[in-house]
Design an enzyme around this catalytic site. Structure first.
Site, PDB file in Angstrom:
ATOM      1  N   SER A   1      57.498  -8.190 -78.011  1.00  0.00           N
ATOM      2  CA  SER A   1      56.538  -7.929 -76.942  1.00  0.00           C
ATOM      3  C   SER A   1      55.712  -9.197 -76.790  1.00  0.00           C
ATOM      4  CB  SER A   1      55.656  -6.747 -77.329  1.00  0.00           C
ATOM      5  OG  SER A   1      54.612  -6.636 -76.410  1.00  0.00           O
ATOM      6  N   ARG A   2      55.836  -9.840 -75.620  1.00  0.00           N
ATOM      7  CA  ARG A   2      55.235 -11.177 -75.505  1.00  0.00           C
ATOM      8  C   ARG A   2      53.736 -11.142 -75.244  1.00  0.00           C
ATOM      9  NH1 ARG A   2      60.087 -11.944 -72.576  1.00  0.00           N
ATOM     10  NH2 ARG A   2      61.633 -12.582 -74.103  1.00  0.00           N
ATOM     11  N   VAL A   3      53.213 -10.075 -74.688  1.00  0.00           N
ATOM     12  CA  VAL A   3      51.777 -10.074 -74.378  1.00  0.00           C
ATOM     13  C   VAL A   3      51.009  -8.925 -75.030  1.00  0.00           C
ATOM     14  CG1 VAL A   3      51.990 -11.295 -72.191  1.00  0.00           C
ATOM     15  CG2 VAL A   3      52.162  -8.834 -72.213  1.00  0.00           C
TER      16      VAL A   3
ATOM     17  N   THR B   1      61.138  -9.862 -67.642  1.00  0.00           N
ATOM     18  CA  THR B   1      60.138  -8.997 -68.289  1.00  0.00           C
ATOM     19  C   THR B   1      59.364  -9.727 -69.396  1.00  0.00           C
ATOM     20  OG1 THR B   1      61.951  -8.203 -69.643  1.00  0.00           O
ATOM     21  CG2 THR B   1      61.281  -6.791 -67.841  1.00  0.00           C
ATOM     22  N   ASP B   2      58.304  -9.074 -69.875  1.00  0.00           N
ATOM     23  CA  ASP B   2      57.455  -9.674 -70.919  1.00  0.00           C
ATOM     24  C   ASP B   2      57.862  -9.197 -72.302  1.00  0.00           C
ATOM     25  OD1 ASP B   2      55.698 -10.611 -68.803  1.00  0.00           O
ATOM     26  OD2 ASP B   2      55.064  -8.536 -68.669  1.00  0.00           O
TER      27      ASP B   2
END
Ligand code: ATP
Ligand code: MG
Length: 502
Positions: free
Chosen positions: A363-365, A337-338
């Site tokens: 939260s990467r994006v 997951t991102d």
């Protein structure tokens, strides 16, 4: 003499060009062995992997092991009466699920049987398994999916097309977080699909009740395979939900899918694999358990404009035991997951709801997709909260604190109180912005931390009466200018005076 050799590439190319798909060949066989929801069938020479099989007395199965003289199949009907010698025939098509507008508002089983007691007429079907969209068909995540949950929208923002894991021990508010996100999508033109895997039927029905009461079933479909269903049905549920979501995404719509939860999905798959005598690996899961979830979650995407521009956001849920996020399945899904939202049992029991651990959540994006208004007010919150947590640990030992430390501690306590939110009460973007702006501008400076819970709704009510245009402006423009900021500062000041004068 010279040998003319064809290159491997040429040979394969020719083979591919010559290949004509023969389609599915429908054949018949007989059951040779049956136990615990798994059957061995001899013959069936034309059977394909994943093909739907029809057993003698109205029982269905899926072919999952293709062997030299037979097929290993798992039965879809729980506790089905299948006997040795029963006839089995291939149906000629892979297992599929109903897709179309009319799944909205319904509670369905993965294969499309209505579970809400009303008749259901499927309009079209789509296979449950499909390859994920190619990279060129996608574009970067660029629009936010507003959850209405203040700590998430401000610190761990989610973008449309993102896959954000919700992870935590049992009873830490995982389902509530996902359901609240669905509730917040009313009038936001997002289709929601809630997929329940291996839960008690009563838990599923209480989620459906919550959704219907809030009017969320107008844009939501529920796919459920409960703990009473066969492992095969539980295994299929998320793929069915994904196919339904994919159909909407292909129409250019925004979709949110919740998989509640993938730990139970992995367990159902492990049961099936062990019964099929596949070799067990770590924690007795089969070797391909990573692929089980990666091929599901890879199908979430933010499609390029040339492909219709639809999005599928996924919120998979994973249950941990004893807060162990480095177990096999949690680490697998974290890596797919991102980002993840980590809910901690200790925080939950100390009364913090939602019990989000900010240090371990990321939260990467999503940050790139956050609305301007939120970006302006949420910049330093994470650092402030981290400093408070660190200081709070040391402050427990010492009694003599200097004024600066005491102020940081009090501000941190108030921020924690601000991030406490009742269930099923998502904030609008305007409310979220106003609260964070008020906190930044010191509107709560004179309020003791214990009174925050009471004061927050009061402040919102006050602001809605004196400057309703702020809320409507934020909803429309998702941004505010420095002039508005000054005006709001004035309102906060007057409200603080009002509170103090009481
Ligand atoms: P399970 O592991 O059983 O699936 P879960 O992690 O999904 O549990 P929930 O069922 O969402 O947890 O919540 C557990 C309990 O906590 C519920 O009774 C719910 O009402 C309560 N709860 C969760 N979030 C909040 C909140 N923000 N405010 C008040 N109560 C909450
Ligand atoms: Mg739950």
């Amino acid at each position: 003499m010279e040998f003319v050799t064809e290159s491997l590439n040429d040979i394969l190319k020719k083979r591919v060009e010559e290949f004509t798909p023969s389609g599915f060949v429908t054949t018949c066989g007989a059951v040779t062995k049956v136990s615990d929801g798994v059957a061995r069938v001899d013959n069936l020479p034309g059977c394909c992997y994943g093909e739907l099989l029809r057993f003698g007395n109205g029982v269905w199965g899926i072919a999952l092991d293709l062997e030299e003289n037979g097929v290993g199949a798992v039965l879809l009907n729980a506790g089905a009466a299948v006997n040795i010698g029963d006839n089995v025939s291939g149906t000629g098509h892979p297992v599929d699920t109903p897709v179309s507008e009319n799944v909205i508002g319904r509670v369905l089983s993965p294969i499309g049987a209505p579970l809400d007691g009303k008749p259901f007429k499927p309009k079209a079907y789509a296979p449950m398994e499909k390859p994920a969209p190619a990279i060129l068909a996608r574009k970067p995540v660029c629009r936010p999916l507003v959850t209405g949950i203040l700590p998430i929208d401000s610190m761990i923002p989610i973008g449309k097309g993102q896959r954000e894991l919700i992870i935590g021990d049992r009873q830490t508010g995982k389902t509530t977080l996902a359901v609240d996100t669905i509730l917040n999508q009313a009038d936001k033109n997002v289709i929601c699909i809630y997929c329940a895997i291996g839960q008690k039927a009563s838990t599923v029905s209480s989620v459906v009740m919550t959704l219907s009461k809030a009017g969320a079933m107008k844009y939501t479909a529920v796919v459920a395979a409960t703990a009473a269903d066969s492992p095969a049905m539980q295994y299929l549920a998320p793929y069915a939900a994904c196919s339904m979501a994919e159909w909407f995404m292909e129409q250019g719509r925004d979709v949110l899918v919740v998989y509640d939860d993938l730990s139970k999905h992995a367990v159902a798959y492990r049961t099936m694999s062990l019964l099929l005598h596949r070799p067990p690996g770590r924690e007795a899961y089969p070797g391909d358990v990573f692929y089980l979830h990666s091929r599901l979650l890879e199908r979430s995407a933010c499609m390029a404009d040339s492909e219709g521009g639809g999005t599928m956001t996924a919120l998979p849920i994973i249950e941990t035991t004893g807060g162990n996020i480095s177990a096999y399945i949690p680490t697998n899904v974290i890596s797919i997951t991102d980002g993840q939202i980590y809910l901690e049992a200790e925080l939950f029991h100390s009364g913090i709801r939602p019990a989000i651990n900010n240090g371990l959540s990321v939260s990467r994006v999503g940050r790139a997709a956050q609305y301007k208004a939120m970006q302006k007010v949420s910049g330093l919150l994470r650092i402030e909260l981290a400093q408070y947590k660190e200081m709070a640990i040391f402050a427990r030992f010492g009694s003599d604190l200097d004024a600066g430390t005491r102020q940081t501690l009090e501000r941190g306590e108030k921020l924690t109180a601000l991030f406490n939110q009742d269930k099923n009460k998502p904030y609008s973007l305007g409310e979220e912005t106003a609260l964070l702006l008020a906190f930044r501008d010191g509107a709560f400076d004179g309020v003791p931390p214990k009174e925050m819970k009471k004061r927050i709704p009061e402040l919102l009510q006050y602001l809605k009466s004196v400057c309703p245009e702020f809320f409507s402006h934020i909803e429309r423009r998702h941004d505010f200018d420095s002039e508005t900021e000054e005006t709001m500062k004035g309102h906060f000041g007057r409200w603080a005076e009002l509170v103090e004068s009481r």
